[in-house]
Motif scaffolding. Structure first.
Motif: not given
Length: 120
Positions: A74-85
């Protein structure tokens, strides 16, 4: 900005490799559709390294099992969290998430999120 990666390691019955490949191919497409940068899964090939802790031992793999090593970038941890949602809300995931149809023992899967340490 440093990339972020989710990694996992799981035991897979050798007679379920093709079934798992079909499921993981679908999952990979869903993650990519939802914004993941990269989705990779690898099947064990050279797993008995002398003098080291082998992956099969880490997941308590039997002789009838191999190991899958995988990551999603992912681009970042925040991006990971958004993608996983998005992934968890995707209706295509519902059919693949039932433990009764899972081709491996998900209770023996190792998982974690990782910040980039070195890029060479």
């Amino acid at each position: 900005m440093s990339q972020y990666t989710d990694g996992f390691l799981l035991p897979l019955p050798k007679d379920k490799v093709e079934e798992y490949r079909a499921i993981s191919s679908k999952a990979g497409q869903i993650w990519k559709d939802c914004g993941a940068l990269e989705y990779r899964e690898w099947i064990g090939d050279d797993l008995q390294v002398e003098g080291q802790m082998p992956f099969p031992k880490a997941v308590s793999a039997s002789e009838n099992e191999t190991v899958v090593f995988a990551w999603i970038t992912y681009e970042s941890r925040e991006h990971r969290d958004a993608v996983n949602v998005k992934v968890m809300a995707d209706p295509r995931m519902a059919e693949m998430m039932a433990p009764s149809t899972c081709p491996f023992d998900y209770t023996r899967m190792y998982y974690g999120g990782f910040s980039n340490l070195v890029t060479a």
